[in-house]
Design a protein around this motif. Structure first.
Motif, PDB file in Angstrom:
ATOM      1  N   ILE A 275      13.701  67.320  -1.867  1.00 20.57           N
ATOM      2  CA  ILE A 275      13.086  68.625  -1.585  1.00 20.57           C
ATOM      3  C   ILE A 275      11.619  68.696  -2.002  1.00 20.57           C
ATOM      4  N   THR A 276      11.144  67.726  -2.802  1.00 19.53           N
ATOM      5  CA  THR A 276       9.724  67.712  -3.174  1.00 19.53           C
ATOM      6  C   THR A 276       8.915  66.763  -2.297  1.00 19.53           C
ATOM      7  N   ASP A 277       9.577  66.101  -1.352  1.00 16.50           N
ATOM      8  CA  ASP A 277       8.858  65.244  -0.415  1.00 16.50           C
ATOM      9  C   ASP A 277       7.864  66.107   0.375  1.00 16.50           C
TER      10      ASP A 277
ATOM     11  N   PHE B 270      23.239  75.799 -10.279  1.00 15.65           N
ATOM     12  CA  PHE B 270      22.797  74.439 -10.597  1.00 15.65           C
ATOM     13  C   PHE B 270      21.582  74.057  -9.753  1.00 15.65           C
ATOM     14  N   LEU B 271      21.657  74.291  -8.457  1.00  9.95           N
ATOM     15  CA  LEU B 271      20.550  73.936  -7.561  1.00  9.95           C
ATOM     16  C   LEU B 271      19.287  74.721  -7.920  1.00  9.95           C
ATOM     17  N   ALA B 272      19.452  75.992  -8.258  1.00 13.48           N
ATOM     18  CA  ALA B 272      18.297  76.825  -8.607  1.00 13.48           C
ATOM     19  C   ALA B 272      17.669  76.378  -9.925  1.00 13.48           C
ATOM     20  N   ILE B 273      18.502  76.082 -10.903  1.00 22.69           N
ATOM     21  CA  ILE B 273      17.989  75.663 -12.213  1.00 22.69           C
ATOM     22  C   ILE B 273      17.233  74.351 -12.106  1.00 22.69           C
ATOM     23  N   VAL B 274      17.756  73.423 -11.313  1.00 23.05           N
ATOM     24  CA  VAL B 274      17.119  72.106 -11.188  1.00 23.05           C
ATOM     25  C   VAL B 274      15.789  72.189 -10.441  1.00 23.05           C
ATOM     26  N   LYS B 275      15.729  72.986  -9.380  1.00 22.87           N
ATOM     27  CA  LYS B 275      14.534  72.946  -8.523  1.00 22.87           C
ATOM     28  C   LYS B 275      13.402  73.889  -8.936  1.00 22.87           C
ATOM     29  N   ASP B 276      13.713  74.898  -9.704  1.00 24.94           N
ATOM     30  CA  ASP B 276      12.662  75.844 -10.075  1.00 24.94           C
ATOM     31  C   ASP B 276      12.169  75.606 -11.495  1.00 24.94           C
ATOM     32  N   PRO B 277      10.852  75.788 -11.711  1.00 23.05           N
ATOM     33  CA  PRO B 277       9.882  76.354 -10.772  1.00 23.05           C
ATOM     34  C   PRO B 277       9.123  75.329  -9.927  1.00 23.05           C
ATOM     35  N   ILE B 278       9.441  74.032 -10.044  1.00 20.69           N
ATOM     36  CA  ILE B 278       8.648  73.016  -9.369  1.00 20.69           C
ATOM     37  C   ILE B 278       8.618  73.223  -7.853  1.00 20.69           C
ATOM     38  N   HIS B 279       9.751  73.600  -7.260  1.00 20.42           N
ATOM     39  CA  HIS B 279       9.783  73.749  -5.806  1.00 20.42           C
ATOM     40  C   HIS B 279       8.915  74.919  -5.354  1.00 20.42           C
ATOM     41  N   LEU B 280       9.014  76.033  -6.057  1.00 26.34           N
ATOM     42  CA  LEU B 280       8.186  77.194  -5.725  1.00 26.34           C
ATOM     43  C   LEU B 280       6.709  76.853  -5.857  1.00 26.34           C
ATOM     44  N   LYS B 281       6.349  76.157  -6.925  1.00 27.38           N
ATOM     45  CA  LYS B 281       4.945  75.797  -7.130  1.00 27.38           C
ATOM     46  C   LYS B 281       4.434  74.872  -6.024  1.00 27.38           C
ATOM     47  N   LEU B 282       5.290  73.974  -5.563  1.00 21.75           N
ATOM     48  CA  LEU B 282       4.903  73.105  -4.448  1.00 21.75           C
ATOM     49  C   LEU B 282       4.691  73.917  -3.174  1.00 21.75           C
ATOM     50  N   LEU B 283       5.569  74.868  -2.924  1.00 19.82           N
ATOM     51  CA  LEU B 283       5.481  75.671  -1.705  1.00 19.82           C
ATOM     52  C   LEU B 283       4.189  76.474  -1.645  1.00 19.82           C
ATOM     53  N   ILE B 284       3.724  76.952  -2.786  1.00 19.00           N
ATOM     54  CA  ILE B 284       2.510  77.778  -2.790  1.00 19.00           C
ATOM     55  C   ILE B 284       1.276  76.990  -3.224  1.00 19.00           C
ATOM     56  N   GLY B 285       1.420  75.672  -3.297  1.00 18.15           N
ATOM     57  CA  GLY B 285       0.266  74.811  -3.533  1.00 18.15           C
ATOM     58  C   GLY B 285      -0.246  74.750  -4.952  1.00 18.15           C
TER      59      GLY B 285
ATOM     60  N   ILE C 141      12.423  66.600 -15.140  1.00 17.89           N
ATOM     61  CA  ILE C 141      12.763  67.928 -14.626  1.00 17.89           C
ATOM     62  C   ILE C 141      14.271  68.052 -14.439  1.00 17.89           C
ATOM     63  N   ALA C 142      14.878  67.003 -13.866  1.00 16.36           N
ATOM     64  CA  ALA C 142      16.324  67.017 -13.643  1.00 16.36           C
ATOM     65  C   ALA C 142      17.078  67.077 -14.961  1.00 16.36           C
ATOM     66  N   ALA C 143      16.624  66.318 -15.930  1.00 13.15           N
ATOM     67  CA  ALA C 143      17.287  66.298 -17.241  1.00 13.15           C
ATOM     68  C   ALA C 143      17.260  67.674 -17.893  1.00 13.15           C
TER      69      ALA C 143
END
Length: 219
Positions: free
Chosen positions: A114-116, A177-192, A205-207
Motif C-alpha cells: 500500500i506504500t508503493d 489491525f489494518l488501520a493500526i498498521v497503516k496509519d499514519p504513514i498511509h495518510l501522510k503518503l496520500l497527502i504528500g 512501522i509494522a512491529a
C-alpha cells in the motif's frame, strides 16, 4: 461495464490489451481519471480508438480493470501469507506462539504494497473520483479492503478459539489491525507529507502496529 477477458484473446490481441492497460495506467497517474480520454489512451498505446473500445466499452471499465489488477496483486501477496497463517493455526491445539511473528510478516507485506508509489497514486485517483463515479469506489472496496478484512477475520476467529487472542468481534478486529498498521504513514503518503518508506522503516512501522494490536487483544 464490459471488459474482454485476457485469457479469451489470441496472443496478438493480448499484447494490445496489455498495451492499452499500461497506457491508461500511465495517463491516469499523469492527469487523473477525468481528463484522460479514450483517444489519448489509444494514441499512447499505439492502437486505434476502435481497438480500445473493442476491449473496454467505457473509460470506467478500463479503470476498473486497472484497479482489479492492482487489487489482485495485493490480494495474491496477502492471501499467500494468510494461507500459511491459517494452515499453522489449523494444526495448533492451543495458544499459537508464532502468531505475533506471523502478524509481523503480514503487516510488512501489507505496508510494502500500500506504500508503493503507483498504488498510492491510484488510491488518490479513486478518492478524487469517488463522488462522481461511486461505482469505482465500491468496486475497489469490495475487491480490496473488504476481501482482505474477511480473510483476516477468519484468522483472528481461529486464534480466539485457540486462546491466543481474546476477540469477540473478529471482523472489527481485522479492520482495526489494518488501520493500526497503516496509519499514519498511509495518510501522510496520500497527502504528500512522507516519502516511500524503506524496508527497514516498514519493518519498524509494522512491529509498532502489531505490538499495539496485541496489547488490545492478547489473551
Amino acid at each position: 461495464m464490459s471488459v474482454v477477458e485476457l485469457s479469451n484473446l489470441p496472443p496478438r490481441s493480448q499484447e494490445k490489451h496489455l498495451a492499452i492497460i499500461e497506457a491508461a495506467k500511465e495517463l491516469f497517474l499523469e492527469t487523473g481519471f477525468g481528463p484522460t480520454s479514450m483517444d489519448a489512451v489509444a494514441e499512447r498505446a499505439g492502437v486505434s480508438k476502435r481497438t480500445v473500445y473493442s476491449h473496454f466499452d467505457s473509460k470506467e471499465a478500463l479503470f476498473d480493470s486497472i484497479m482489479s489488477q492492482m487489487c489482485s496483486v495485493l490480494g495474491a501477496a496477502i492471501q499467500a501469507q494468510i494461507d500459511v497463517m491459517m494452515e499453522q493455526a489449523a494444526q495448533a491445539d492451543g495458544p499459537d506462539p508464532k502468531m505475533p511473528e506471523m502478524l509481523q510478516v503480514l503487516g510488512c507485506r501489507f505496508l510494502t504494497l500500500i506504500t508503493d508509489p503507483t498504488d498510492v497514486a491510484l488510491f488518490r485517483i479513486i478518492i478524487g473520483e469517488a463522488s462522481r463515479f461511486p461505482q469505482l469506489g465500491r468496486e475497489f472496496f469490495e475487491k480490496g479492503p473488504k476481501k482482505l478484512s474477511e480473510q483476516l477475520a477468519a484468522y483472528f476467529a481461529r486464534q480466539h478459539e485457540l486462546g491466543s487472542l481474546k476477540i469477540d468481534e473478529p471482523h472489527q478486529a481485522a479492520w482495526q489491525f489494518l488501520a493500526i498498521v497503516k496509519d499514519p504513514i498511509h495518510l501522510k503518503l496520500l497527502i504528500g507529507l512522507e516519502e516511500t518508506p524503506s524496508e527497514a522503516e516498514i519493518k519498524e512501522i509494522a512491529a509498532r502496529g502489531v505490538d499495539r494490536f496485541l496489547k488490545i487483544y492478547s489473551a
